[in-house]
Design an enzyme around this catalytic site. Sequence first.
Site, PDB file in Angstrom:
ATOM      1  CE  LYS A   9       1.682  -8.077  -7.536  1.00  0.00           C
ATOM      2  NZ  LYS A   9       1.720  -7.533  -6.227  1.00  0.00           N
ATOM      3  CE1 TYR A  49      -1.563 -10.591  -3.486  1.00  0.00           C
ATOM      4  CE2 TYR A  49      -3.140  -9.751  -5.094  1.00  0.00           C
ATOM      5  CZ  TYR A  49      -1.883 -10.136  -4.648  1.00  0.00           C
ATOM      6  OH  TYR A  49      -0.929  -9.806  -5.380  1.00  0.00           O
ATOM      7  CG  ASN A 112       4.792  -5.104  -5.721  1.00  0.00           C
ATOM      8  OD1 ASN A 112       3.702  -5.773  -6.770  1.00  0.00           O
ATOM      9  ND2 ASN A 112       4.592  -5.440  -4.383  1.00  0.00           N
ATOM     10  CG  HIS A 115       1.933 -13.009  -6.558  1.00  0.00           C
ATOM     11  ND1 HIS A 115       1.809 -12.925  -5.212  1.00  0.00           N
ATOM     12  CD2 HIS A 115       1.926 -14.280  -6.637  1.00  0.00           C
ATOM     13  CE1 HIS A 115       1.554 -13.777  -4.361  1.00  0.00           C
ATOM     14  NE2 HIS A 115       1.753 -14.840  -5.375  1.00  0.00           N
ATOM     15  CD  GLU A 126       0.244 -17.990  -4.412  1.00  0.00           C
ATOM     16  OE1 GLU A 126       1.431 -17.846  -5.102  1.00  0.00           O
ATOM     17  OE2 GLU A 126       0.167 -17.357  -3.190  1.00  0.00           O
TER      18      GLU A 126
HETATM   19  O1  CDP Z   1       3.655  -9.397  -2.652  1.00  0.00           O
HETATM   20  P1  CDP Z   1       4.465  -9.539  -1.189  1.00  0.00           P
HETATM   21  O2  CDP Z   1       4.320 -11.086  -0.793  1.00  0.00           O
HETATM   22  O3  CDP Z   1       5.949  -9.074  -1.393  1.00  0.00           O
HETATM   23  O4  CDP Z   1       3.579  -8.587  -0.177  1.00  0.00           O
HETATM   24  P2  CDP Z   1       2.298  -8.769   0.839  1.00  0.00           P
HETATM   25  O5  CDP Z   1       2.604  -8.328   1.903  1.00  0.00           O
HETATM   26  O6  CDP Z   1       2.041 -10.284   0.509  1.00  0.00           O
HETATM   27  O7  CDP Z   1       1.256  -8.034  -0.235  1.00  0.00           O
HETATM   28  C1  CDP Z   1       0.614  -8.440  -1.331  1.00  0.00           C
HETATM   29  C2  CDP Z   1       0.488  -7.546  -2.171  1.00  0.00           C
HETATM   30  O8  CDP Z   1      -0.311  -6.472  -2.034  1.00  0.00           O
HETATM   31  C3  CDP Z   1       1.840  -6.617  -2.528  1.00  0.00           C
HETATM   32  O9  CDP Z   1       2.728  -7.259  -3.468  1.00  0.00           O
HETATM   33  C4  CDP Z   1       1.457  -5.058  -2.890  1.00  0.00           C
HETATM   34  O10 CDP Z   1       0.898  -5.195  -4.505  1.00  0.00           O
HETATM   35  C5  CDP Z   1      -0.093  -5.161  -2.034  1.00  0.00           C
HETATM   36  N1  CDP Z   1      -0.029  -4.043  -1.053  1.00  0.00           N
HETATM   37  C6  CDP Z   1      -0.529  -3.071  -0.807  1.00  0.00           C
HETATM   38  O11 CDP Z   1      -1.181  -2.786  -1.889  1.00  0.00           O
HETATM   39  N2  CDP Z   1      -0.640  -2.058   0.212  1.00  0.00           N
HETATM   40  C7  CDP Z   1       0.171  -2.632   1.432  1.00  0.00           C
HETATM   41  N3  CDP Z   1       0.350  -1.876   2.431  1.00  0.00           N
HETATM   42  C8  CDP Z   1       1.033  -3.610   1.233  1.00  0.00           C
HETATM   43  C9  CDP Z   1       0.868  -4.777   0.292  1.00  0.00           C
END
Ligand code: CDP
Length: 152
Positions: A9, A49, A112, A115, A126
């Site tokens: 990212k 997303y 974080n 991805h 993807e």
């Molecule tokens: O990446 P991961 O599958 O662990 O998390 P996700 O729940 O699928 O969310 C996708 C991405 O959205 C996360 O990796 C974060 O960068 C972002 N995110 C965010 O900005 N705010 C949140 N409350 C939760 C996720």
Amino acid sequence: MQQTFILFKPDCVQRRLMGKVMSRFEDKGLNFVAMKMLQITPELAQQHYAEHVEKSWYPTLEQFITGGPVVAAVLEGLDAIRVVREMLGATSGLQASAGTIRGDFSASRQMNLVHGSDGPEAAAREIALYFTAAELCAHEPTITPWLRAADE
Ligand code: CDP
Ligand code: MG
């Protein structure tokens, strides 16, 4: 053998952490079979997303993910999807265990660093979103006999 999609990212690129993170995947024995740098557009972010577009926090995620160049890649290995997700750790760097990529390098729920696909369907979708079939350079590393037994 399984393929998974990962995305370094914008925070990972800006913080110059790509080399360290790539080394972790290589050290684990995972094989990079595709890689490219690109700027994600709002349209691509909405496709990537899709499951989160309606969430209250999606606008800030889109702003973040389109805010600088990213590097997209495909990793190959046994159980690669699960192995990569476990190497990444929990979504928030504040919750992720020490020793994981997010646990060691991130102190944010959003920023974080990397991805990783969360299942076989997501991985296929993807990979196809970012790469053509011709861009996947599957190959057998010569070191393979020293990474695992032949029947694994
Ligand atoms: O990446 P991961 O599958 O662990 O998390 P996700 O729940 O699928 O969310 C996708 C991405 O959205 C996360 O990796 C974060 O960068 C972002 N995110 C965010 O900005 N705010 C949140 N409350 C939760 C996720
Ligand atoms: Mg997810």
